[in-house]
Scaffold this active site. Structure first.
Site, PDB file in Angstrom:
ATOM      1  N   GLU A 132       0.798  -1.229   0.000  1.00  0.00           N
ATOM      2  CA  GLU A 132       0.000   0.000   0.000  1.00  0.00           C
ATOM      3  C   GLU A 132       0.828   1.275   0.000  1.00  0.00           C
ATOM      4  O   GLU A 132       0.796   2.036   0.982  1.00  0.00           O
ATOM      5  CB  GLU A 132      -0.951   0.014   1.211  1.00  0.00           C
ATOM      6  CG  GLU A 132      -1.916  -1.133   1.261  1.00  0.00           C
ATOM      7  CD  GLU A 132      -2.998  -0.957   2.334  1.00  0.00           C
ATOM      8  OE1 GLU A 132      -2.923   0.005   3.126  1.00  0.00           O
ATOM      9  OE2 GLU A 132      -3.940  -1.777   2.361  1.00  0.00           O
ATOM     10  N   GLU A 167      -5.523  -8.545   0.994  1.00  0.00           N
ATOM     11  CA  GLU A 167      -6.175  -8.114   2.232  1.00  0.00           C
ATOM     12  C   GLU A 167      -7.640  -7.819   1.973  1.00  0.00           C
ATOM     13  O   GLU A 167      -7.992  -7.220   0.954  1.00  0.00           O
ATOM     14  CB  GLU A 167      -5.545  -6.832   2.822  1.00  0.00           C
ATOM     15  CG  GLU A 167      -4.164  -7.004   3.389  1.00  0.00           C
ATOM     16  CD  GLU A 167      -3.644  -5.745   4.071  1.00  0.00           C
ATOM     17  OE1 GLU A 167      -4.467  -4.934   4.544  1.00  0.00           O
ATOM     18  OE2 GLU A 167      -2.415  -5.578   4.111  1.00  0.00           O
TER      19      GLU A 167
HETATM   20  C1  FCB Z   1      -4.365  -2.124   5.659  1.00  0.00           C
HETATM   21  C2  FCB Z   1      -2.963  -2.455   6.136  1.00  0.00           C
HETATM   22  C3  FCB Z   1      -2.941  -3.526   7.193  1.00  0.00           C
HETATM   23  C4  FCB Z   1      -4.067  -3.343   8.180  1.00  0.00           C
HETATM   24  C5  FCB Z   1      -5.390  -3.220   7.479  1.00  0.00           C
HETATM   25  C6  FCB Z   1      -6.577  -3.093   8.409  1.00  0.00           C
HETATM   26  O1  FCB Z   1      -4.366  -0.837   5.147  1.00  0.00           O
HETATM   27  O2  FCB Z   1      -2.158  -2.866   5.062  1.00  0.00           O
HETATM   28  O3  FCB Z   1      -1.676  -3.508   7.801  1.00  0.00           O
HETATM   29  O4  FCB Z   1      -3.792  -2.250   8.982  1.00  0.00           O
HETATM   30  O5  FCB Z   1      -5.355  -2.113   6.624  1.00  0.00           O
END
Ligand code: FCB
Length: 440
Positions: free
Chosen positions: A166, A347
């Site tokens: 990210e 994620e």
């Molecule tokens: C993302 C991050 C991860 C975690 C989630 C909830 O942005 O990559 O580390 O904090 O959000």
């Protein structure tokens, strides 16, 4: 059950990151990172929480690996702490730091779980930050150097490498709002940081290729589908530019070799972004990748004046609205606009007010519903031709959620922080069934 069968061998997984779970902040020669500094600065995290101990994964990893096997995970995404490998971000590697990740990788392989390693999940060595961090072009080269040490130690044992987690969050939270490390508020400078992060990504891709490794590599972007809040022309135009900053800035540079014209024009010719770009940089940034990692949590609704609006139920995370169709939209869009590169979801998840019940049960029905609906959206995308090969729930365990500290629980597995005992939540038991049946 919805009866949605996934493709054979689909890579059901879970994700974590180093600073959020490892603890052991001073063990075996680890140096400080910007997150040690930030979390120890009064007022920066909720309750002054830090990752000093976190969920003590550095010491409890055998138990955690067994938990993963118990769930039947096929893939586990974790990150490597730069300052464990190079305490001050440069020079000879710290063998004890590398040995820890060797134990993780071997432990996964022994249990039949595919390792997926992220090279950078926000924990810049503090010594490099003192020299400008990602504001400085040199950090991209230091990052490439660090990745060479990591590949030399682990290269072929890790079939999938992800470069930078990210980059947008570092840009926006680290350098615009400042609620993440390194806690700066300088919007023009933030996009110089974006360029150097992208450059670091490209250099890390090239460094892996130079080793001759057969492992695959790609970037990990959090993508936000952007929708106009109304049907005015002004909202449409504002949404387009918003999308440039949220998505195309990263996607276009990495996958097409140019920054989006609208973002460049908006920044202006004298901006730090434009001035930091040198001849040949975009060719490095767009070095061919093997896969694209997508992280999806929330949509954004953009108003005519360029602001944002809430449309759906929000969650314990202030920035998140629940919109499973956004998963379908972003996956299909990426395939349409940037395909046919293979995709992995690295994620997706939900924070819940989890409480440990009298029978050691945690009844996180909202998380089960959330995951079911997002899995279903991913299934629909696959059915419509998206080459999605795996899906990692954020997170395996409750952990240190950055500025929110331990107040937000995102895990499939509950951690009692007082005792460090782990308990499977209802969602973990549900996920285990999904994996075993390969069906949602
Ligand atoms: C993302 C991050 C991860 C975690 C989630 C909830 O942005 O990559 O580390 O904090 O959000």
């Amino acid at each position: 059950p919805l009866g949605l069968a996934f493709p054979d061998g689909f890579g059901w997984g879970a994700a974590t990151s180093a600073y959020q779970i490892e603890g052991a902040a001073k063990d075996d020669g680890r140096g400080e990172s910007v997150w040690d500094t930030f979390s120890h600065t009064p007022g920066c995290t909720k309750n002054g929480d830090t990752g000093d101990v976190a969920v003590d994964h550095y010491h409890r990893y055998p138990e955690d690996l067994d938990l993963m096997r118990g769930l039947g995970l096929r893939s586990y995404r974790f990150s490597i702490s730069w300052s464990r490998v190079q305490a001050d971000g440069t020079g000879a590697p710290n063998q004890r730091g590398l040995d820890f990740y060797r134990r993780i990788v071997d432990g996964l392989l022994e249990r039949g779980i595919e390792p997926m390693a992220t090279l950078y999940h926000w924990d810049t060595p503090q010594a490099l930050q003192d020299r400008g961090g990602w504001e400085s072009r040199d950090t991209a080269y230091r990052f490439a150097d660090y990745t060479e040490h990591v590949y030399a130690a682990l290269g072929d044992s890790v079939p999938v490498w992800l470069t930078i987690n990210e980059p947008k969050t570092v840009v926006q939270n680290g350098y615009i709002t400042g609620h993440h490390a390194p806690g700066k508020r300088d919007k023009p400078l933030a996009y110089q940081v974006a360029h150097h992060l992208q450059l670091g990504h490209g250099l890390a891709v090239q460094a892996l290729r130079a080793t001759g490794s057969a492992s695959r590599i790609g970037p990990a972007f959090n993508l936000h589908p952007c929708y106009p809040a109304d049907d005015s022309a002004a909202a449409a135009a504002a949404t387009r530019l918003f999308d440039g900053y949220e998505n195309r800035l990263y996607l276009d540079s990495a996958l097409r070799g140019h920054y989006p014209e609208d973002v460049l024009a908006d920044q202006g010719p004298d901006s730090p972004l434009v001035r930091s770009i040198r001849d040949g940089d975009l060719a490095v940034i767009s070095s061919p990748v093997d896969l694209l990692a997508v992280q999806y949590y929330t949509p954004i609704y953009v108003t005519a004046d360029g602001g944002t609006e809430q449309r759906h139920a929000t969650t314990k995370a202030f920035w998140q609205q629940i919109y499973p169709d956004g998963m379908y939209d972003i996956l299909t869009r990426v395939t349409r606009d940037y395909g046919p590169v293979p995709l992995t979801v690295t994620e997706n998840g939900l924070p819940c007010p989890d409480v440990l019940g009298p029978e050691d049960d945690i009844d996180d029905v909202e998380r089960v519903a959330f995951l079911r609906d997002h899995f279903a959206a991913a299934h629909r995308a696959i059915a419509d031709g998206v080459p999605l090969e795996s899906y990692h729930v954020w997170s395996l365990l409750d952990n240190f959620e950055w500025d929110q500290g331990y107040d937000e629980r995102w895990g499939l597995v509950y951690v009692d922080y007082a005792t460090q005992r782990r308990f499977l939540k209802r969602s973990a038991l549900w996920y285990k069934r999904v994996i075993a049946d390969n069906t949602v």
